[in-house]
Design a protein around this motif. Structure first.
Motif, short mmCIF file in Angstrom:
data_model
loop_
_atom_site.label_atom_id
_atom_site.label_comp_id
_atom_site.label_asym_id
_atom_site.label_seq_id
_atom_site.Cartn_x
_atom_site.Cartn_y
_atom_site.Cartn_z
N GLY A 7 0.82 -1.20 0.00
CA GLY A 7 0.00 0.00 0.00
C GLY A 7 0.85 1.26 0.00
O GLY A 7 2.07 1.22 -0.22
N LEU A 51 -6.92 5.95 8.51
CA LEU A 51 -6.29 5.64 7.22
C LEU A 51 -5.33 4.47 7.34
O LEU A 51 -5.24 3.63 6.45
CB LEU A 51 -5.54 6.88 6.70
N THR A 95 -6.92 1.29 6.79
CA THR A 95 -7.74 1.24 5.58
C THR A 95 -7.00 0.52 4.46
O THR A 95 -5.79 0.72 4.27
CB THR A 95 -8.11 2.67 5.13
N ASP A 154 -14.51 4.53 -4.18
CA ASP A 154 -14.85 4.63 -2.77
C ASP A 154 -15.97 3.63 -2.47
O ASP A 154 -17.08 3.76 -3.02
CB ASP A 154 -15.32 6.05 -2.46
N ALA A 185 -8.98 7.58 1.08
CA ALA A 185 -8.16 6.48 0.54
C ALA A 185 -8.51 6.22 -0.92
O ALA A 185 -7.62 5.88 -1.72
CB ALA A 185 -8.36 5.22 1.37
N SER A 186 -9.77 6.39 -1.30
CA SER A 186 -10.14 6.16 -2.70
C SER A 186 -9.46 7.18 -3.61
O SER A 186 -9.07 6.86 -4.75
CB SER A 186 -11.65 6.24 -2.86
N ILE A 245 -3.58 1.50 2.24
CA ILE A 245 -2.69 2.42 2.96
C ILE A 245 -1.83 1.61 3.92
O ILE A 245 -2.35 0.89 4.77
CB ILE A 245 -3.49 3.48 3.76
N ALA A 257 -12.14 8.14 6.08
CA ALA A 257 -10.89 7.52 5.66
C ALA A 257 -11.07 6.77 4.35
O ALA A 257 -10.21 6.81 3.46
CB ALA A 257 -10.38 6.59 6.74
N TYR A 286 -6.52 8.74 -2.80
CA TYR A 286 -5.09 8.45 -2.73
C TYR A 286 -4.70 7.26 -3.61
O TYR A 286 -3.66 7.28 -4.27
CB TYR A 286 -4.69 8.14 -1.29
N THR A 287 -5.53 6.22 -3.60
CA THR A 287 -5.17 4.99 -4.31
C THR A 287 -5.71 4.95 -5.73
O THR A 287 -5.31 4.10 -6.53
CB THR A 287 -5.71 3.76 -3.57
N VAL A 299 1.48 7.60 3.33
CA VAL A 299 0.81 8.89 3.22
C VAL A 299 1.39 9.85 4.25
O VAL A 299 1.54 9.49 5.42
CB VAL A 299 -0.71 8.74 3.44
#
Length: 496
Positions: free
Chosen positions: A33, A67, A70, A487, A479-480, A73, A475, A482-483, A36
């Motif tokens: 992951g 996070l 999650t 979501d 995270a959706s 991450i 979170a 960030y990655t 962050v």
């Protein structure tokens, strides 16, 4: 190289110059992951309501923890500032907060008189410390998320570029909104007004620079989604194939009662009527409705406007008021807090009969605030308790969500993000906080409502928070982004 350091800051510099590690880094989780980094450079992360500390620290403390657990991450590093004059002989810059979440302190230079504000050496030093310390984690970050349009965020952005990390920036309508509303048609005549305009223009510059440098810009949901944000940053209308910037909701951590919860609640309630406070409520007024407001003491938070509205409308004859926030020590109070305290003191001096119904309570840890709110909502020891947010605007309003979650009826500013989740007279009351008169009118509207209606609003408010604004839901939304993955809670959001 001889050790010529005269203080802890210089010792840190020498350690880095010699190729040493200024902290021991435990092995970072590695599950495929992301690493962050998020920044929280205003105030202390664990001292909300004191100095410049506020809801952002509460949010990022809980969000970092959430996070880290999650999917997608691996770990979260929250950057905080540390005044080098407070560094001990052997400073611990890296502190674990929870599984997979650490805070990393960036020391300020006690020998550098330049404040972060005009792109001077203060910004350069912060950028260097960030790239040096984050680069020493043993793994470079995948992304860095900054949330405030100032020189500190620009410094972090420069470090992110040096580290090869993606930059995420949360943009808000301010400072552009502030410029258009505060200075439109205004003639600048004095030095103070000139400096104020210069400061606002510099923040406009930093916001524009951050948007230009960011790999992705996100917003904070407001009454019209991100429409107001696009008004000031029209280039963002093209984001996500013309959909505009995403705006994941923020959230709050679930409250965990202590083993001695009943005793804590009783102690906090009794403290409101204790003579040891700077000002306290007369015990004879316990049966009156109680208005509670929580936050750092600052002109934008408008606690002084609330006190003025409370007095001038005559509400002080029919209710009590508790203001929580600010430093207990006079030496810890900055100019903004001093101005608010002075304005409140002048109001009380002009209306001395109101003093017995006002309690000024220094900032408390977040867990104590939330315990007090539950005590007020359910105790029966005091009159009906209501939460008030008198700010000129709130971009989101973490403190309002916490009050809603506790079961308190809320009355909050209609400016900013709060109308995204508070519907007037459905799960709360929206206030026009542009003047003491309109603020008082909104409070009167809530206080005049039938008890059954107030109870229903409080129940709906709690249900709103628990369905849509938990920290784990927040979170998942971040995270959706960030990655780059969908979501998993998006469908639930759209249907609620």
């Amino acid at each position: 190289m001889p050790d010529t350091a005269v203080d802890a800051y210089e010792r840190l510099l020498l350690t880095v110059a010699r190729g040493g590690k200024p902290f021991d880094m435990p092995p970072l989780p590695s599950r495929g992951g992301l690493l962050v980094v998020q920044s929280m450079l205003l105030g202390e992360i664990d001292s909300p309501g004191e100095g410049s500390s506020g809801g952002l620290g509460v949010l990022l403390a809980g969000l970092g923890d959430a996070l880290a657990r999650t999917r997608g991450i691996d770990a979260v590093i929250t950057l905080v500032m540390k005044d080098a004059r407070d560094l001990p002989e052997e400073p611990t810059l890296l502190r674990g907060r929870g599984a997979g979440h650490w805070t990393l302190s960036l020391p300020s230079d006690p020998h550098d008189g330049a404040a972060l504000g005009a792109g001077g050496p203060g910004r350069s030093a912060l950028s260097w410390w960030t790239s040096t310390l984050v680069g020493g984690l043993g793994r470079h970050p995948d992304l860095v998320h900054v949330r405030y349009a100032d020189d500190g965020s620009l410094a972090i952005a420069e470090a992110a570029r040096a580290l090869g990390a993606r930059l995420i920036f949360t943009a808000t309508p301010d400072p552009h909104r502030r410029i258009s509303e505060r200075h439109a048609g205004r003639t600048i005549t004095g030095r103070a007004e000139t400096e104020e305009l210069r400061h606002d223009l510099h923040r406009v510059f930093t916001a524009d620079m951050l948007i230009a440098r960011a790999d992705e810009v996100i917003g904070i949901p407001g009454r019209g989604g991100t429409a107001e944000l696009i008004r000031y940053f029209p280039q963002l209308a093209l984001a996500r194939g013309g959909q505009g910037p995403s705006a994941p909701p923020e959230g709050i951590t679930a409250y965990l009662p202590a083993d001695d919860e009943a005793l804590r609640q009783k102690r906090l309630l009794e403290g409101l009527f204790a003579s040891g406070l700077p000002s306290a409520i007369d015990p004879a007024a316990r049966a009156l409705p109680l208005l509670l407001t929580v936050g750092r003491l600052h002109p934008l938070k408008q606690q002084h406007i609330l006190v003025r509205a409370w007095i001038e409308s005559g509400l002080h004859l029919r209710s009590t008021l508790v203001v929580v926030g600010g430093s207990a020590r006079s030496e810890g109070r900055g100019p903004a807090e001093h101005d608010v305290r002075e304005a409140i003191a002048d109001l009380i001096a002009a209306h001395p009969q109101s003093a017995a119904r006002l309690a000024m309570v220094p900032a408390m840890p977040n867990s104590e605030i939330r315990c007090l709110e539950r005590a007020l909502a359910h105790s029966g020891i005091t009159g009906r308790a209501l939460y008030v947010c008198p700010s000129s605007k709130e971009e989101f309003g973490i403190a309002v969500l916490e009050a809603m979650d506790a079961g308190l009826p809320v009355a909050a500013t209609d400016r900013g993000g709060i109308p995204h989740y508070v519907q007037d007279m459905v799960n709360g009351v929206l206030l026009d906080t542009s003047s003491p008169r309109t603020l008082a009118e909104g409070l009167e509207r809530l206080l005049a409502s039938e008890p059954e209606m107030i109870d229903a609003m409080a129940r709906r408010a709690r249900a709103t928070v628990r369905a849509r604004y938990s920290i784990d839901v927040a979170a998942a939304g971040f995270a959706s982004i960030y990655t780059g993955q969908p979501d998993p809670t998006a469908a639930a959001h759209s249907s609620s």
